[in-house]
Design a protein around this motif. Structure first.
Motif, short mmCIF file in Angstrom:
data_model
loop_
_atom_site.label_atom_id
_atom_site.label_comp_id
_atom_site.label_asym_id
_atom_site.label_seq_id
_atom_site.Cartn_x
_atom_site.Cartn_y
_atom_site.Cartn_z
N VAL A 152 0.94 -1.47 0.51
CA VAL A 152 -0.31 -0.50 -0.23
C VAL A 152 0.54 1.11 0.27
O VAL A 152 1.87 1.22 1.12
CB VAL A 152 -1.01 -0.15 1.68
CG1 VAL A 152 -2.22 0.93 1.48
CG2 VAL A 152 -1.95 -1.04 0.78
N SER A 153 0.86 2.31 -0.89
CA SER A 153 1.20 3.43 -1.04
C SER A 153 0.09 4.07 -0.84
O SER A 153 -0.76 4.64 -1.45
CB SER A 153 1.88 3.57 -2.38
OG SER A 153 2.36 4.61 -2.68
N LEU A 154 0.18 5.46 0.47
CA LEU A 154 -0.98 6.87 0.59
C LEU A 154 0.48 7.55 0.33
O LEU A 154 1.54 7.95 0.76
CB LEU A 154 -0.99 6.20 2.00
CG LEU A 154 -1.86 5.32 2.22
CD1 LEU A 154 -2.69 5.43 3.11
CD2 LEU A 154 -3.51 5.99 1.28
N GLU A 155 -0.19 8.61 -0.12
CA GLU A 155 0.66 10.44 -0.47
C GLU A 155 -0.52 11.65 0.64
O GLU A 155 -1.71 11.62 -0.48
CB GLU A 155 0.70 10.57 -1.30
CG GLU A 155 2.12 9.89 -2.22
CD GLU A 155 2.23 10.13 -3.63
OE1 GLU A 155 1.50 11.50 -4.02
OE2 GLU A 155 2.99 8.74 -4.08
N ILE A 212 -5.43 1.66 6.41
CA ILE A 212 -5.67 2.59 5.29
C ILE A 212 -6.95 3.98 6.12
O ILE A 212 -6.93 5.12 5.72
CB ILE A 212 -6.53 1.88 4.73
CG1 ILE A 212 -5.52 1.11 3.82
CG2 ILE A 212 -6.67 2.73 2.74
CD1 ILE A 212 -5.55 0.04 2.66
N SER A 268 -5.21 7.29 6.70
CA SER A 268 -6.58 8.12 5.28
C SER A 268 -6.52 8.96 5.93
O SER A 268 -6.85 11.05 5.42
CB SER A 268 -7.18 7.62 4.58
OG SER A 268 -6.19 6.83 3.62
N ILE A 302 -5.51 13.12 0.89
CA ILE A 302 -5.22 11.71 0.00
C ILE A 302 -4.72 12.95 -1.68
O ILE A 302 -5.79 13.16 -2.05
CB ILE A 302 -5.81 10.95 0.10
CG1 ILE A 302 -6.42 10.06 0.99
CG2 ILE A 302 -5.48 9.81 -1.12
CD1 ILE A 302 -7.17 9.27 1.52
N GLN A 316 -3.13 7.47 -3.92
CA GLN A 316 -2.87 6.22 -3.29
C GLN A 316 -2.69 4.69 -4.68
O GLN A 316 -3.79 4.91 -5.33
CB GLN A 316 -4.48 5.83 -2.94
CG GLN A 316 -5.03 5.08 -1.66
CD GLN A 316 -5.98 5.03 -1.28
OE1 GLN A 316 -6.30 5.56 -1.42
NE2 GLN A 316 -6.66 3.79 -1.13
N GLN A 317 -2.68 4.12 -3.97
CA GLN A 317 -2.58 2.37 -4.46
C GLN A 317 -1.72 1.26 -3.92
O GLN A 317 -0.66 1.52 -3.10
CB GLN A 317 -0.82 2.81 -5.61
CG GLN A 317 -0.27 1.41 -6.16
CD GLN A 317 1.03 1.52 -7.32
OE1 GLN A 317 1.31 2.68 -7.16
NE2 GLN A 317 0.86 1.01 -8.59
N LEU A 343 4.43 5.84 3.53
CA LEU A 343 3.42 6.79 4.29
C LEU A 343 4.13 7.86 3.80
O LEU A 343 5.21 8.33 3.91
CB LEU A 343 2.53 6.54 5.13
CG LEU A 343 2.23 7.26 5.64
CD1 LEU A 343 0.62 7.57 4.97
CD2 LEU A 343 0.93 7.46 7.19
#
Length: 170
Positions: free
Chosen positions: A5-8, A64, A68, A73, A76-77, A153
């Motif tokens: 999981v990739s979150l920006e 997640i 979030s 956000i 997101q991937q 993250l």
């Protein structure tokens, strides 16, 4: 399943960046995970935090949701790969090697073997045992990979809007 999981996220300022990073670390620990790496850097009003986290697979959705909420956000991937076939294949190979090892041991326990036959069986036992250990380590590695999801993250401060210049050309 193996989760990546990739979150920006974007936050308003460096204070919020620091708070969001600390909260992500607390959340990770409360979910039973751990921090692999943490890099928080600020320069003036700009800042960026890069965290790599491992979260138990069963808590991915909770993570997640929590992460979030730490900012806005901006990316997101989520990649999910089914690894059950790999685990099943390794389990079948391990079972086969265990049977082979038992057969070799049974042959070695029989009397009346020549020295050459005994040596061949001993060498085969060593090869099978070595492969069994290697396959078992590989299965453990896959099981460990699927047990913990990897989270990347990234949190950044929002860029300030451009200010209007004094002259017509500016």
């Amino acid at each position: 399943q193996e989760w990546d999981v990739s979150l920006e996220l974007a936050v308003r300022d460096n204070r919020r960046l620091s708070d969001a990073s600390a909260e992500a670390i607390r959340t990770t620990r409360s979910l039973g995970g751990f921090v692999v790496s943490s890099n928080v850097a600020t320069e003036g009003s700009a800042g960026r935090a890069d965290l790599v986290l491992r979260i138990p697979q069963r808590r991915v959705q909770d993570a997640i949701a929590h992460f979030s909420a730490l900012g806005t956000i901006t990316g997101q991937q989520v990649a999910v790969q089914d690894r059950q076939a790999d685990l099943d294949r390794l389990a079948r190979r391990i079972d086969s090697l265990r049977v082979q090892l038992a057969e070799v041991r049974a042959q070695l326990a029989q009397g009346g073997l020549s020295e050459v036959e005994r040596l061949r069986l001993e060498l085969r036992r060593q090869r099978v045992h070595g492969e069994l250990n290697q396959q078992t380590r590989q299965r453990t590695g896959v099981a460990n990979e699927v047990a913990l999801a990897e989270f990347s993250l990234t949190t950044q401060t929002r860029r300030a809007a451009a200010t209007a210049g004094e002259g017509r050309i500016d």
